[in-house]
Design an enzyme around this catalytic site. Structure first.
Site: not given
Ligand SMILES: *Cc1c(COP(=O)(O)O)cnc(C)c1O
Length: 494
Positions: A113
């Site tokens: 993120k």
């Molecule tokens: C948010 C997240 C995901 C999923 O990502 P999307 O963009 O919602 O598909 C996968 N792995 C981790 C560790 C995340 O924090």
């Protein structure tokens, strides 16, 4: 570059409007009118650039109203050495001859993120300036873990913003909770909500649409804004790392110019893999997009059958950031596949009414041409963590393991040995207990002691932002009932 709603292509928005607004008035997602093609030779040109410069190059294609100077400042602030523990920012690690892992967790919160949430605050505040908005943005976030901390770090001490994060009291890991309640910065607030993630999210949505609350805010000089993954300002910075990974492979002579690579992405809200799709639309030679899901496999079913159906049991898994049944960003893919916002609006109306929609045969075929979908359960997730560690000395987290399982299944089923970039979305130290269990440990230490246990087991140090939690003060201990979330907003804004 103009932006449109996925549900109505007749009204146009500027990039600044799209970023400041987050969502279109009709409930659709603001999306570029078209995806620009990279100029000829661009990938070769970017080979020798640092990540920050690649980011400017890519983002500029979508953000005409922003100057190169502005974007350069944003990129060096967002991806500098104070924020990321490697100058590569998003390094590619080769696991074997044709399998490469794109590590997206070297930022301040150790999850992917950060790649977007370090950039979004710069894009948002600059957009507000361009729109001559004088009020302060009050950003509300409901989180199941990674987004909340990522947003807090991204927005801390950013002028003209305040940020308030709500997390479900018993719905996040101990490390995740500690990360949030120790957050530093003068413009931040954190509150636990009695209930689950849905309660927190519903509460936030209710605040956003409460006229009286919005008026109260306005009188104090604020307006509500959101940092969740449907904002275009979060998708755009994610396109960059796919282009960057391809450039790294070229630079290191792991692939030839023009050679196709596949991409495999652990998916929840469909934001990350959508960015890969856009990178391909821009002209990066990406072949198949492999969509990896855990037991909440609504996307696997969609890709295989053309039916999206969220009327099913929700499972809590050891890859919690993918425990999602409503993948919001899918709507943008539908627009790209149909090129018809009216059709998207119809599908979304069906989804709202029945929780389900079925793609036409033509669309399903188009979807399957680009995407392959695979899923796995927790047992398989742990098997893969163990196998990667024993076989390659490579320690991965639970989400990344779901992706490696999907790739294994894909290769077995299709025999397609095209080089593949597997996306790694979190540090294994963020999900210590599941990783330790996968490595065969039977007694798992509590809280932060599990970090030491994983270090003892593997000889690898925990990332500094996680190890450093021990010395941090708890700053937030507010717990609110789900009907009293406004109290937390008032406490933050005064
Ligand atoms: C948010 C997240 C995901 C999923 O990502 P999307 O963009 O919602 O598909 C996968 N792995 C981790 C560790 C995340 O924090």
């Amino acid at each position: 570059m103009q932006y449109i709603s996925t549900r109505d292509s007749t009204r146009h928005y500027s990039a600044a409007q799209a970023i400041a607004q987050g969502l279109a008035g009709d409930g659709g997602l603001l999306t570029p009118f078209y995806i620009p093609r990279l100029p000829k030779g661009a990938l070769e040109d970017m080979k020798s650039m640092a990540y920050q410069h690649r980011a400017v190059y890519i983002m500029k294609q979508f953000l005409e109203e922003f100057s190169v100077k502005e974007l350069t400042e944003f990129a060096s602030a967002a991806y500098g050495p104070e924020k990321f523990d490697t100058p590569a920012v998003a390094p590619v690690r080769t696991v074997d001859g044709n399998t490469h892992c794109l590590e997206l967790w070297h930022g301040p919160t150790c999850a992917f993120k950060d790649m977007a949430l370090q950039m979004l605050p710069h894009l948002l505040t600059a957009s507000l300036t361009k729109l001559e908005e004088e009020k302060t943005a009050c950003i509300l976030v409901a989180t199941s873990g990674d987004t909340g901390k990522g947003a807090l770090e991204g927005f801390r001490d950013v002028p003209r913003t305040k940020i308030l994060v709500f997390y479900p009291k018993d719905g996040v890991s101990q490390v995740q909770e500690l990360q949030m309640v120790t957050q530093e910065g003068d413009n931040v607030g954190v509150a636990a909500v009695v209930g689950n993630f849905d309660d927190a999210q519903t509460g936030v949505k209710r605040l956003f649409s409460d006229r009286a609350v919005c008026r109260e805010l306005e009188e104090k000089g604020y307006f509500f804004s959101s940092a969740n993954s449907i904002n275009w300002g979060r998708v755009l910075p994610q396109i960059v790392y796919y282009v960057s990974a391809y450039c790294d492979l070229l630079r290191d002579e792991k692939i030839q110019p023009g050679q196709t690579v596949n991409v495999c992405v652990p998916t929840g809200n469909f934001g990350n893999i959508l960015a890969a799709y856009y990178a391909r639309e821009m002209g990066v030679p990406i072949g198949k997009l492999i969509c990896a899901s855990n037991r909440n496999n609504v996307l696997t079913d969609l890709i295989r059958t053309g039916v999206y159906d969220r009327n099913r049991t929700f499972y809590n898994t050891m890859s919690p950031s993918m425990d999602i049944l409503i993948s919001s960003n899918l709507e943008r893919l539908l627009l790209s596949l149909t090129q018809d916002s009216e059709q998207v609006r119809e599908y979304m109306a069906q989804l709202a009414a029945t929780g389900r929609y079925e793609l036409s045969d033509i669309l399903r075929t188009r979807l399957q041409k680009s995407f392959a979908g695979y899923c796995c359960d927790d047992k398989e997730t742990q098997r893969v963590i163990r196998a990667m560690y024993d076989g390659h000395g490579y320690l991965i987290d639970t989400h990344t393991a779901v992706a490696f399982s999907a790739l294994e299944q894909y290769r077995r089923e299709t025999g397609d040995e095209t080089p593949c970039v597997v996306v790694s979305t979190a540090s294994p130290f963020k999900f210590c207990d599941s990783v330790l269990e996968a490595l065969g440990e039977t007694e798992i230490a509590q809280g932060l002691d599990a970090l030491d246990q994983l270090t003892a087991r593997t000889g690898q140090p925990a990332p500094a932002p996680l190890a450093g939690l021990r010395d941090k003060q708890v700053r937030f201990d507010r717990v609110v009932e789900k009907d009293h979330m406004l109290d937390a907003v008032r406490a933050l804004l005064g």
